[in-house]
Design a protein around this motif. Sequence first.
Motif, PDB file in Angstrom:
ATOM      1  N   GLY A 153       4.990   7.801   4.913  1.00  0.00           N
ATOM      2  CA  GLY A 153       3.822   8.604   4.552  1.00  0.00           C
ATOM      3  C   GLY A 153       3.049   8.018   3.395  1.00  0.00           C
ATOM      4  O   GLY A 153       1.815   8.117   3.342  1.00  0.00           O
ATOM      5  N   LEU A 154       3.760   7.379   2.446  1.00  0.00           N
ATOM      6  CA  LEU A 154       3.100   6.740   1.312  1.00  0.00           C
ATOM      7  C   LEU A 154       2.188   5.609   1.779  1.00  0.00           C
ATOM      8  O   LEU A 154       1.042   5.491   1.344  1.00  0.00           O
ATOM      9  CB  LEU A 154       4.155   6.206   0.343  1.00  0.00           C
ATOM     10  N   GLY A 155       2.703   4.801   2.715  1.00  0.00           N
ATOM     11  CA  GLY A 155       1.893   3.704   3.247  1.00  0.00           C
ATOM     12  C   GLY A 155       0.720   4.200   4.069  1.00  0.00           C
ATOM     13  O   GLY A 155      -0.410   3.706   3.931  1.00  0.00           O
ATOM     14  N   ILE A 156       0.970   5.186   4.940  1.00  0.00           N
ATOM     15  CA  ILE A 156      -0.108   5.743   5.767  1.00  0.00           C
ATOM     16  C   ILE A 156      -1.167   6.407   4.889  1.00  0.00           C
ATOM     17  O   ILE A 156      -2.371   6.303   5.153  1.00  0.00           O
ATOM     18  CB  ILE A 156       0.460   6.739   6.797  1.00  0.00           C
ATOM     19  N   GLY A 157      -0.715   7.091   3.837  1.00  0.00           N
ATOM     20  CA  GLY A 157      -1.658   7.732   2.921  1.00  0.00           C
ATOM     21  C   GLY A 157      -2.565   6.734   2.232  1.00  0.00           C
ATOM     22  O   GLY A 157      -3.765   6.998   2.044  1.00  0.00           O
ATOM     23  N   MET A 158      -2.020   5.581   1.854  1.00  0.00           N
ATOM     24  CA  MET A 158      -2.839   4.551   1.229  1.00  0.00           C
ATOM     25  C   MET A 158      -3.874   4.004   2.206  1.00  0.00           C
ATOM     26  O   MET A 158      -5.022   3.739   1.832  1.00  0.00           O
ATOM     27  CB  MET A 158      -1.942   3.414   0.714  1.00  0.00           C
ATOM     28  N   ILE A 159      -3.464   3.845   3.480  1.00  0.00           N
ATOM     29  CA  ILE A 159      -4.410   3.360   4.497  1.00  0.00           C
ATOM     30  C   ILE A 159      -5.542   4.361   4.678  1.00  0.00           C
ATOM     31  O   ILE A 159      -6.722   3.997   4.744  1.00  0.00           O
ATOM     32  CB  ILE A 159      -3.682   3.118   5.828  1.00  0.00           C
ATOM     33  N   LEU A 160      -5.204   5.656   4.764  1.00  0.00           N
ATOM     34  CA  LEU A 160      -6.222   6.685   4.937  1.00  0.00           C
ATOM     35  C   LEU A 160      -7.114   6.780   3.700  1.00  0.00           C
ATOM     36  O   LEU A 160      -8.326   7.018   3.814  1.00  0.00           O
ATOM     37  CB  LEU A 160      -5.568   8.033   5.219  1.00  0.00           C
ATOM     38  N   PHE A 161      -6.523   6.613   2.520  1.00  0.00           N
ATOM     39  CA  PHE A 161      -7.292   6.704   1.279  1.00  0.00           C
ATOM     40  C   PHE A 161      -8.346   5.605   1.199  1.00  0.00           C
ATOM     41  O   PHE A 161      -9.504   5.857   0.858  1.00  0.00           O
ATOM     42  CB  PHE A 161      -6.342   6.622   0.082  1.00  0.00           C
ATOM     43  N   PHE A 162      -7.940   4.365   1.508  1.00  0.00           N
ATOM     44  CA  PHE A 162      -8.876   3.246   1.446  1.00  0.00           C
ATOM     45  C   PHE A 162      -9.693   3.089   2.721  1.00  0.00           C
ATOM     46  O   PHE A 162     -10.603   2.262   2.780  1.00  0.00           O
ATOM     47  CB  PHE A 162      -8.128   1.945   1.149  1.00  0.00           C
ATOM     48  N   ASN A 163      -9.361   3.860   3.777  1.00  0.00           N
ATOM     49  CA  ASN A 163     -10.156   3.911   5.008  1.00  0.00           C
ATOM     50  C   ASN A 163     -10.251   2.551   5.697  1.00  0.00           C
ATOM     51  O   ASN A 163     -11.234   2.243   6.354  1.00  0.00           O
ATOM     52  CB  ASN A 163     -11.564   4.437   4.697  1.00  0.00           C
ATOM     53  N   HIS A 164      -9.234   1.724   5.516  1.00  0.00           N
ATOM     54  CA  HIS A 164      -9.226   0.410   6.159  1.00  0.00           C
ATOM     55  C   HIS A 164      -7.815   0.068   6.634  1.00  0.00           C
ATOM     56  O   HIS A 164      -6.832   0.346   5.945  1.00  0.00           O
ATOM     57  CB  HIS A 164      -9.695  -0.686   5.193  1.00  0.00           C
ATOM     58  N   LEU A 165      -7.751  -0.540   7.795  1.00  0.00           N
ATOM     59  CA  LEU A 165      -6.523  -1.144   8.290  1.00  0.00           C
ATOM     60  C   LEU A 165      -6.828  -2.620   8.488  1.00  0.00           C
ATOM     61  O   LEU A 165      -7.464  -3.000   9.470  1.00  0.00           O
ATOM     62  CB  LEU A 165      -6.064  -0.487   9.598  1.00  0.00           C
ATOM     63  N   PHE A 166      -6.429  -3.428   7.518  1.00  0.00           N
ATOM     64  CA  PHE A 166      -6.836  -4.832   7.441  1.00  0.00           C
ATOM     65  C   PHE A 166      -8.366  -4.870   7.337  1.00  0.00           C
ATOM     66  O   PHE A 166      -8.939  -4.341   6.410  1.00  0.00           O
ATOM     67  CB  PHE A 166      -6.300  -5.631   8.625  1.00  0.00           C
ATOM     68  N   LYS A 167      -9.082  -5.447   8.320  1.00  0.00           N
ATOM     69  CA  LYS A 167     -10.542  -5.503   8.265  1.00  0.00           C
ATOM     70  C   LYS A 167     -11.205  -4.392   9.071  1.00  0.00           C
ATOM     71  O   LYS A 167     -12.428  -4.292   9.100  1.00  0.00           O
ATOM     72  CB  LYS A 167     -11.034  -6.861   8.789  1.00  0.00           C
ATOM     73  N   LYS A 168     -10.424  -3.558   9.719  1.00  0.00           N
ATOM     74  CA  LYS A 168     -10.971  -2.516  10.581  1.00  0.00           C
ATOM     75  C   LYS A 168     -11.133  -1.222   9.810  1.00  0.00           C
ATOM     76  O   LYS A 168     -10.205  -0.734   9.184  1.00  0.00           O
ATOM     77  CB  LYS A 168     -10.062  -2.296  11.792  1.00  0.00           C
ATOM     78  N   ARG A 169     -12.343  -0.655   9.872  1.00  0.00           N
ATOM     79  CA  ARG A 169     -12.615   0.625   9.226  1.00  0.00           C
ATOM     80  C   ARG A 169     -12.181   1.756  10.152  1.00  0.00           C
ATOM     81  O   ARG A 169     -12.460   1.741  11.354  1.00  0.00           O
ATOM     82  CB  ARG A 169     -14.105   0.747   8.912  1.00  0.00           C
ATOM     83  N   ILE A 170     -11.512   2.761   9.598  1.00  0.00           N
ATOM     84  CA  ILE A 170     -11.008   3.874  10.398  1.00  0.00           C
ATOM     85  C   ILE A 170     -12.140   4.787  10.821  1.00  0.00           C
ATOM     86  O   ILE A 170     -12.227   5.199  11.982  1.00  0.00           O
ATOM     87  CB  ILE A 170      -9.940   4.653   9.609  1.00  0.00           C
ATOM     88  N   ASN A 171     -13.035   5.143   9.899  1.00  0.00           N
ATOM     89  CA  ASN A 171     -14.200   5.951  10.240  1.00  0.00           C
ATOM     90  C   ASN A 171     -15.373   5.511   9.366  1.00  0.00           C
ATOM     91  O   ASN A 171     -15.247   4.611   8.541  1.00  0.00           O
ATOM     92  CB  ASN A 171     -13.908   7.452  10.075  1.00  0.00           C
ATOM     93  N   GLU A 172     -16.536   6.155   9.541  1.00  0.00           N
ATOM     94  CA  GLU A 172     -17.743   5.734   8.849  1.00  0.00           C
ATOM     95  C   GLU A 172     -17.813   6.223   7.405  1.00  0.00           C
ATOM     96  O   GLU A 172     -18.667   5.785   6.640  1.00  0.00           O
ATOM     97  CB  GLU A 172     -18.984   6.245   9.613  1.00  0.00           C
TER      98      GLU A 172
END
Length: 208
Positions: A153-172
């Motif tokens: 959850g800590l890792g997933i939370g950081m991904i959601l917080f920064f809104n990026h998975l590597f170079k891919k943006r999760i949402n606008e």
Amino acid sequence: MKEDTIYLRMRLRVQTKPDSIIKIGDITQVIGPENIVNQIQSLSLYQISKSDKNIVVIDLMHIINTIQSFNSAIDIQTIGPTQTIIDVIYKSKKPNIGFIILVWLLLFIGSAITIMNFHEDVSMQQVHQKLYYIITGEELIKPLLLQIPYSLGLGIGMILFFNHLFKKRINEEPSPLEVEMFKYQQDLDQYVIIKENKETVKRVGHDP
């Protein structure tokens, strides 16, 4: 009497190569009669030189003066910013793979130590032990049933917080980091405009 009216809006930031000739059409958006707009956009404003280094600031007054020198009968209506920052882009060197790996390791180790120190300060292991005891009624030194989901959850939370998975943006939606970087860029641009634009400083009572 003014014969024609043009509407002019300066761009905030423009990138160019060394020794380029900056024209009005490069740093502005111009609306008006097509024949006049084409002529105005082709007017030269500034020649980039080595002494300019990386940044040049073009002021709106310089553009107005250039247009009026070309045709004083044109009515100029300005909209938006009054300066444009020109970034002079030199040939970039190829990235050093060893340096990139070194920086990545430093950031990774530093982040890991920071997280571990935080968990140690708040006694996170004892918290997990107590939660596990409350839920199951059993005492366990390493309650992996809680620790593993917490780590994921800590890792997933950081991904959601920064809104990026590597170079891919999760949402606008921009991430908090992007918003802070945007604010920093605005402050930096304002500083550059004030510092680099010599027309904003007038010395009164000094020798020429």
